[in-house]
Motif scaffolding. Structure first.
Motif, short mmCIF file in Angstrom:
data_model
loop_
_atom_site.label_atom_id
_atom_site.label_comp_id
_atom_site.label_asym_id
_atom_site.label_seq_id
_atom_site.Cartn_x
_atom_site.Cartn_y
_atom_site.Cartn_z
N ALA A 69 24.29 17.86 13.87
CA ALA A 69 22.93 17.84 13.67
C ALA A 69 22.01 16.79 14.12
N GLY A 70 22.61 15.66 14.33
CA GLY A 70 21.52 14.72 14.80
C GLY A 70 21.55 14.53 16.32
N TRP A 120 20.66 22.48 6.32
CA TRP A 120 20.32 21.15 6.93
C TRP A 120 20.99 21.01 8.26
N THR A 121 22.17 21.55 8.57
CA THR A 121 22.80 21.56 9.83
C THR A 121 22.20 22.44 10.54
N ALA A 147 23.04 16.38 5.83
CA ALA A 147 24.01 17.28 5.95
C ALA A 147 25.42 16.98 5.56
N SER A 187 23.98 21.91 2.65
CA SER A 187 24.51 21.36 3.97
C SER A 187 24.47 22.48 5.27
N TRP A 208 19.01 14.50 10.24
CA TRP A 208 19.40 15.63 9.74
C TRP A 208 20.78 15.45 9.67
N ARG A 209 21.54 14.52 10.40
CA ARG A 209 22.99 14.67 10.34
C ARG A 209 23.59 14.13 8.96
N ARG A 212 16.39 21.41 16.53
CA ARG A 212 16.10 20.38 17.11
C ARG A 212 16.94 19.70 18.35
N ARG A 238 23.45 29.16 14.07
CA ARG A 238 22.40 28.71 13.15
C ARG A 238 22.32 30.10 12.27
N TYR A 257 18.93 23.44 10.48
CA TYR A 257 17.83 23.08 10.80
C TYR A 257 17.96 21.91 11.91
N GLY A 258 18.84 21.05 11.72
CA GLY A 258 19.09 19.93 12.95
C GLY A 258 19.51 20.56 14.08
#
Length: 225
Positions: free
Chosen positions: A192-193, A61-62, A6, A58, A2-3, A68, A78, A64-65
């Motif tokens: 995000a990773g 994506w951030t 993003a 971006s 995800w990183r 997790r 978020r 959503y990452g």
């Protein structure tokens, strides 16, 4: 996983925004006119649309990452990132007024959506900077807030505009606030990773100096004794 997308979207947003400034160099004064006016001029309009959509992607994506990596303690950040993404999309759908000083329904939506973006992203950056211990992220959020406060004081209609000489540089202050927001998203996307969270998870706890010998003695004693 995800990183990278993003960060790539945030980088694309910055590149497209820079191109929009170059494409409309003779039509829009970056010192006094808002960035929304780039949408009214051919190539710069397409570039700004790409920039806004890429930055919104971006943010998503951030967010959503982060679900997790740290689903519990990143919830507020978020929500702010998703709110900023929706605000960015609304600014693209509803452009600013074609003529300064002329009010319109679409222009009002644009202004309020931009206000959501300019406030949500620094707040998200501040929360994530404290959560991940990222000084650069906290610094970018702080600079964005400072630029936003200066922009609000300098924009036309503000009671402080003439005092701070606002009419001559309120457009520049808006661009600095947007640049700070883009930096917040780019720096937030790095987490995000889950690299920062994993590094803290595997870091061994520091032993107390007073308990050192006793701790070693317990570790070396055979099982059952």
């Amino acid at each position: 996983m995800w990183r990278r997308p993003a960060m790539a979207c945030a980088g694309l947003a910055l590149a497209a925004m820079a191109y929009a400034h170059l494409a409309a160099a003779g039509s829009v004064d970056p010192m006094t006119e808002p960035t929304g006016r780039y949408a009214l001029f051919g190539p710069s309009g397409w570039a700004m649309a790409v920039s806004v959509i890429a930055l919104a992607m971006s943010c998503v994506w951030t967010a959503y990452g982060l679900t997790r990596v740290d689903p519990a303690r990143s919830a507020a950040a978020r929500v702010l990132l998703v709110a900023a993404a929706l605000g960015l999309l609304l600014t693209a759908v509803f452009p600013v007024e074609a003529a300064p000083g002329v009010a319109s329904g679409g222009g009002e939506v644009h202004h309020w959506a931009a206000a959501v973006v300019l406030t949500a992203l620094p707040c998200a950056g501040r929360l994530l900077g404290r959560r991940f211990g990222e000084p650069l992220l906290s610094l970018a959020a702080g600079l964005s807030v400072a630029a936003l406060a200066a922009f609000l004081a300098a924009r036309p209609g503000s009671p402080f505009a003439e005092i701070v000489g606002g009419p001559g540089h309120h457009g520049l202050l808006e661009r600095l606030a947007l640049l700070g927001d883009a930096a917040v998203v780019l720096l937030a996307a790095r987490h995000a990773g889950g690299r920062g969270a994993r590094a803290r998870a595997v870091r061994p706890p520091a032993a107390s100096p007073d308990a050192g010998p006793a701790f070693l003695e317990r570790e070396m004693k055979p099982t059952g004794q």
